[in-house]
Design a protein around this motif. Structure first.
Motif, PDB file in Angstrom:
ATOM      1  N   ILE A 197       0.852  -1.186   0.000  1.00 51.99           N
ATOM      2  CA  ILE A 197       0.000   0.000   0.000  1.00 51.99           C
ATOM      3  C   ILE A 197       0.891   1.241   0.000  1.00 51.99           C
ATOM      4  CG2 ILE A 197      -1.761   1.302   1.240  1.00 51.99           C
ATOM      5  CD1 ILE A 197      -1.450  -2.419   1.786  1.00 51.99           C
ATOM      6  N   ILE A 198       0.686   2.083  -1.003  1.00 49.00           N
ATOM      7  CA  ILE A 198       1.514   3.280  -1.185  1.00 49.00           C
ATOM      8  C   ILE A 198       0.718   4.520  -0.793  1.00 49.00           C
ATOM      9  CG2 ILE A 198       2.954   4.593  -2.789  1.00 49.00           C
ATOM     10  CD1 ILE A 198       3.824   1.690  -2.671  1.00 49.00           C
ATOM     11  N   ASP A 199       1.242   5.301   0.135  1.00 47.30           N
ATOM     12  CA  ASP A 199       0.635   6.591   0.464  1.00 47.30           C
ATOM     13  C   ASP A 199       0.884   7.528  -0.711  1.00 47.30           C
ATOM     14  OD1 ASP A 199      -0.005   9.138   1.355  1.00 47.30           O
ATOM     15  OD2 ASP A 199       0.752   8.810   3.378  1.00 47.30           O
ATOM     16  N   ALA A 200      -0.161   7.827  -1.460  1.00 49.45           N
ATOM     17  CA  ALA A 200      -0.025   8.582  -2.707  1.00 49.45           C
ATOM     18  C   ALA A 200      -0.536  10.016  -2.596  1.00 49.45           C
ATOM     19  CB  ALA A 200      -0.757   7.850  -3.836  1.00 49.45           C
ATOM     20  N   ASN A 201      -0.636  10.534  -1.389  1.00 44.75           N
ATOM     21  CA  ASN A 201      -1.046  11.931  -1.236  1.00 44.75           C
ATOM     22  C   ASN A 201       0.003  12.877  -1.824  1.00 44.75           C
ATOM     23  OD1 ASN A 201      -3.655  12.002   0.377  1.00 44.75           O
ATOM     24  ND2 ASN A 201      -2.422  10.601   1.617  1.00 44.75           N
ATOM     25  N   ASP A 202       1.257  12.446  -1.830  1.00 42.81           N
ATOM     26  CA  ASP A 202       2.326  13.155  -2.534  1.00 42.81           C
ATOM     27  C   ASP A 202       2.661  12.312  -3.768  1.00 42.81           C
ATOM     28  OD1 ASP A 202       4.973  13.865  -3.463  1.00 42.81           O
ATOM     29  OD2 ASP A 202       5.296  14.937  -1.575  1.00 42.81           O
ATOM     30  N   LYS A 203       2.314  12.794  -4.948  1.00 39.50           N
ATOM     31  CA  LYS A 203       2.469  12.000  -6.176  1.00 39.50           C
ATOM     32  C   LYS A 203       3.911  11.604  -6.446  1.00 39.50           C
ATOM     33  CE  LYS A 203      -1.530  13.630  -8.859  1.00 39.50           C
ATOM     34  NZ  LYS A 203      -1.957  14.278 -10.121  1.00 39.50           N
ATOM     35  N   LYS A 204       4.827  12.528  -6.237  1.00 39.65           N
ATOM     36  CA  LYS A 204       6.229  12.238  -6.557  1.00 39.65           C
ATOM     37  C   LYS A 204       6.794  11.160  -5.643  1.00 39.65           C
ATOM     38  CE  LYS A 204       7.079  16.798  -8.523  1.00 39.65           C
ATOM     39  NZ  LYS A 204       7.758  18.110  -8.358  1.00 39.65           N
ATOM     40  N   LYS A 205       6.510  11.270  -4.361  1.00 39.69           N
ATOM     41  CA  LYS A 205       6.967  10.247  -3.425  1.00 39.69           C
ATOM     42  C   LYS A 205       6.333   8.897  -3.760  1.00 39.69           C
ATOM     43  CE  LYS A 205       7.989  13.139   0.610  1.00 39.69           C
ATOM     44  NZ  LYS A 205       7.652  13.430   2.032  1.00 39.69           N
ATOM     45  N   ALA A 206       5.087   8.932  -4.167  1.00 39.61           N
ATOM     46  CA  ALA A 206       4.390   7.688  -4.507  1.00 39.61           C
ATOM     47  C   ALA A 206       5.037   7.018  -5.712  1.00 39.61           C
ATOM     48  CB  ALA A 206       2.920   7.972  -4.784  1.00 39.61           C
ATOM     49  N   ARG A 207       5.357   7.790  -6.727  1.00 42.01           N
ATOM     50  CA  ARG A 207       5.971   7.229  -7.937  1.00 42.01           C
ATOM     51  C   ARG A 207       7.339   6.628  -7.620  1.00 42.01           C
ATOM     52  NH1 ARG A 207       4.519  12.679 -11.354  1.00 42.01           N
ATOM     53  NH2 ARG A 207       2.291  12.251 -11.654  1.00 42.01           N
ATOM     54  N   ILE A 208       8.151   7.386  -6.898  1.00 38.21           N
ATOM     55  CA  ILE A 208       9.500   6.927  -6.548  1.00 38.21           C
ATOM     56  C   ILE A 208       9.423   5.632  -5.741  1.00 38.21           C
ATOM     57  CG2 ILE A 208      11.521   7.439  -5.119  1.00 38.21           C
ATOM     58  CD1 ILE A 208      11.538   8.964  -7.767  1.00 38.21           C
ATOM     59  N   ASN A 209       8.547   5.600  -4.763  1.00 36.12           N
ATOM     60  CA  ASN A 209       8.492   4.455  -3.866  1.00 36.12           C
ATOM     61  C   ASN A 209       7.771   3.254  -4.460  1.00 36.12           C
ATOM     62  OD1 ASN A 209       9.675   5.019  -0.986  1.00 36.12           O
ATOM     63  ND2 ASN A 209       8.789   6.951  -1.703  1.00 36.12           N
ATOM     64  N   THR A 210       6.898   3.481  -5.421  1.00 31.15           N
ATOM     65  CA  THR A 210       6.297   2.358  -6.140  1.00 31.15           C
ATOM     66  C   THR A 210       7.372   1.644  -6.952  1.00 31.15           C
ATOM     67  OG1 THR A 210       4.119   3.410  -6.290  1.00 31.15           O
ATOM     68  CG2 THR A 210       4.610   1.682  -7.884  1.00 31.15           C
ATOM     69  N   ILE A 211       8.176   2.420  -7.666  1.00 29.08           N
ATOM     70  CA  ILE A 211       9.255   1.826  -8.468  1.00 29.08           C
ATOM     71  C   ILE A 211      10.265   1.124  -7.565  1.00 29.08           C
ATOM     72  CG2 ILE A 211      11.148   2.298 -10.069  1.00 29.08           C
ATOM     73  CD1 ILE A 211       9.488   4.675 -11.126  1.00 29.08           C
ATOM     74  N   LYS A 212      10.619   1.760  -6.457  1.00 25.66           N
ATOM     75  CA  LYS A 212      11.552   1.137  -5.519  1.00 25.66           C
ATOM     76  C   LYS A 212      11.000  -0.184  -4.981  1.00 25.66           C
ATOM     77  CE  LYS A 212      14.283   5.018  -3.737  1.00 25.66           C
ATOM     78  NZ  LYS A 212      14.665   5.774  -2.513  1.00 25.66           N
ATOM     79  N   SER A 213       9.717  -0.231  -4.712  1.00 31.01           N
ATOM     80  CA  SER A 213       9.101  -1.439  -4.167  1.00 31.01           C
ATOM     81  C   SER A 213       9.239  -2.611  -5.127  1.00 31.01           C
ATOM     82  CB  SER A 213       7.614  -1.193  -3.873  1.00 31.01           C
ATOM     83  OG  SER A 213       7.453  -0.234  -2.859  1.00 31.01           O
ATOM     84  N   ILE A 214       9.149  -2.323  -6.420  1.00 33.11           N
ATOM     85  CA  ILE A 214       9.306  -3.363  -7.436  1.00 33.11           C
ATOM     86  C   ILE A 214      10.775  -3.799  -7.527  1.00 33.11           C
ATOM     87  CG2 ILE A 214       9.120  -3.867  -9.909  1.00 33.11           C
ATOM     88  CD1 ILE A 214       6.753  -1.786  -9.900  1.00 33.11           C
ATOM     89  N   LEU A 215      11.655  -2.823  -7.648  1.00 33.63           N
ATOM     90  CA  LEU A 215      13.079  -3.121  -7.824  1.00 33.63           C
ATOM     91  C   LEU A 215      13.675  -3.814  -6.603  1.00 33.63           C
ATOM     92  CD1 LEU A 215      14.157   0.274  -9.445  1.00 33.63           C
ATOM     93  CD2 LEU A 215      13.878  -1.913 -10.630  1.00 33.63           C
ATOM     94  N   TYR A 216      13.304  -3.350  -5.428  1.00 36.65           N
ATOM     95  CA  TYR A 216      13.867  -3.886  -4.189  1.00 36.65           C
ATOM     96  C   TYR A 216      13.518  -5.359  -4.007  1.00 36.65           C
ATOM     97  CZ  TYR A 216      15.068  -4.071   0.810  1.00 36.65           C
ATOM     98  OH  TYR A 216      15.622  -4.400   2.029  1.00 36.65           O
ATOM     99  N   ASN A 217      12.342  -5.744  -4.485  1.00 36.74           N
ATOM    100  CA  ASN A 217      11.839  -7.097  -4.262  1.00 36.74           C
ATOM    101  C   ASN A 217      12.000  -8.028  -5.453  1.00 36.74           C
ATOM    102  OD1 ASN A 217      10.471  -7.038  -1.468  1.00 36.74           O
ATOM    103  ND2 ASN A 217       9.679  -5.186  -2.443  1.00 36.74           N
ATOM    104  N   PHE A 218      12.875  -7.645  -6.393  1.00 36.03           N
ATOM    105  CA  PHE A 218      13.123  -8.490  -7.564  1.00 36.03           C
ATOM    106  C   PHE A 218      14.629  -8.532  -7.814  1.00 36.03           C
ATOM    107  CE2 PHE A 218      13.034 -10.333 -11.635  1.00 36.03           C
ATOM    108  CZ  PHE A 218      11.737 -10.710 -11.979  1.00 36.03           C
ATOM    109  N   GLU A 219      15.186  -9.721  -7.879  1.00 36.77           N
ATOM    110  CA  GLU A 219      16.612  -9.849  -8.150  1.00 36.77           C
ATOM    111  C   GLU A 219      16.859  -9.861  -9.660  1.00 36.77           C
ATOM    112  OE1 GLU A 219      19.010  -9.587  -5.898  1.00 36.77           O
ATOM    113  OE2 GLU A 219      17.333  -9.239  -4.512  1.00 36.77           O
ATOM    114  N   TYR A 220      17.823  -9.071 -10.117  1.00 33.71           N
ATOM    115  CA  TYR A 220      18.122  -8.991 -11.544  1.00 33.71           C
ATOM    116  C   TYR A 220      19.597  -8.669 -11.747  1.00 33.71           C
ATOM    117  CZ  TYR A 220      17.384  -4.018 -10.454  1.00 33.71           C
ATOM    118  OH  TYR A 220      17.435  -2.770  -9.870  1.00 33.71           O
ATOM    119  N   ASP A 221      20.091  -8.958 -12.934  1.00 37.55           N
ATOM    120  CA  ASP A 221      21.509  -8.761 -13.252  1.00 37.55           C
ATOM    121  C   ASP A 221      21.871  -7.279 -13.187  1.00 37.55           C
ATOM    122  OD1 ASP A 221      21.649 -11.480 -13.788  1.00 37.55           O
ATOM    123  OD2 ASP A 221      21.286 -11.230 -15.941  1.00 37.55           O
ATOM    124  N   GLY A 222      23.027  -6.975 -12.563  1.00 37.56           N
ATOM    125  CA  GLY A 222      23.530  -5.602 -12.518  1.00 37.56           C
ATOM    126  C   GLY A 222      22.776  -4.697 -11.567  1.00 37.56           C
TER     127      GLY A 222
END
Length: 252
Positions: A197-222
């Motif tokens: 669940i992303i607190d999206a009252n601040d759009k920029k913080k929501a976008r940054i943290n949505t992307i981070k949530s995906i990247l942080y929880n997925f292992e990938y090369d490099g």
């Protein structure tokens, strides 16, 4: 603004690494984007996909079901749009319409919603078992923020198309939506496929943290140092934290 853009670009480079890894290893990634009306799903999806190779990334935003689709198994039209090997698919709203919008707007029966909530964890388990990695993301805003964004959409001709009949009722049905969201989160978040669940009252913080949530929880090369990709715990909430917010502030 400058810091936001700089961080966003770095994260979009990481998304490209992720996409290349998925293509190289023929993996399948499904991102389910849900949230309150006017929570910023479209803008967040745009930032995720704007620099990805469109040949390996699809956005699925299905219209209301046709007369034929209404007669089919509920999940059928969604199954047809699941990712193939090497693909990233983002659902801009999904089968979770049956858990929130449809019951609140009386587009389905109580028994249909009950059956859905019982079936969806099993359905998603089968998807995961088949090799599909699922991220379930819910963008949350408070009632005041939603009202302000609706007002902005009405006066901006470039955004007025975003206001629908369903959206117009979102404020008056706020409590009904809150109850449906609460019920959905409780019954459909599992250890295998949890909600973020992303607190999206601040759009920029929501976008940054949505992307981070995906990247942080997925292992990938490099992959960049995971510490730099860790989401802000004040912005990205677990289901338990989100439910506490509902009970205290009615903000989810």
């Amino acid at each position: 603004m400058k810091l936001y853009k700089e961080e966003l670009v770095k994260l979009q480079i990481e998304l490209l690494k992720l996409q290349n890894h998925i293509k190289k290893h023929s993996l399948k990634l499904l991102i389910i984007m849900e949230g309150r009306d006017a929570a910023g799903k479209g803008g967040t999806i745009k930032r995720i996909t704007e620099h990805l190779n469109p040949r390996g990334a699809r956005i699925v935003a299905l219209p209301k079901p046709s007369d034929v689709e209404i007669t089919q198994w509920y999940f059928q039209r969604y199954v047809a749009n699941l990712p193939s090997g090497g693909e990233i698919v983002i659902f801009d709203r999904s089968w979770y319409n049956r858990a929130v919008v449809e019951p609140v707007m009386e587009f389905c029966t109580t028994s249909q919603t009950k059956e859905f909530l019982e079936d969806v964890p099993l359905f998603e388990h089968l998807l995961s078992k088949s090799g599909i990695k699922i991220f379930k993301i819910f963008l949350s805003i408070d009632k005041k923020t939603q009202a302000k964004r609706f007002k902005d959409r009405r006066i901006n001709p470039l955004k007025s198309y975003k206001i629908s009949t369903v959206d117009e009722k979102a404020q008056t049905l706020w409590d009904d939506y809150s109850a449906a969201i609460y019920n959905m989160l409780i019954k459909t978040s599992s250890q295998e496929n949890p909600w973020m669940i992303i607190d999206a009252n601040d759009k920029k913080k929501a976008r940054i943290n949505t992307i981070k949530s995906i990247l942080y929880n997925f292992e990938y090369d490099g992959k960049e140092d995971s510490k730099l990709l860790k989401p802000d715990s004040n912005v990205v909430l677990s289901v338990d934290d989100a439910i506490n917010k509902i009970s205290k502030n009615n903000k989810i």
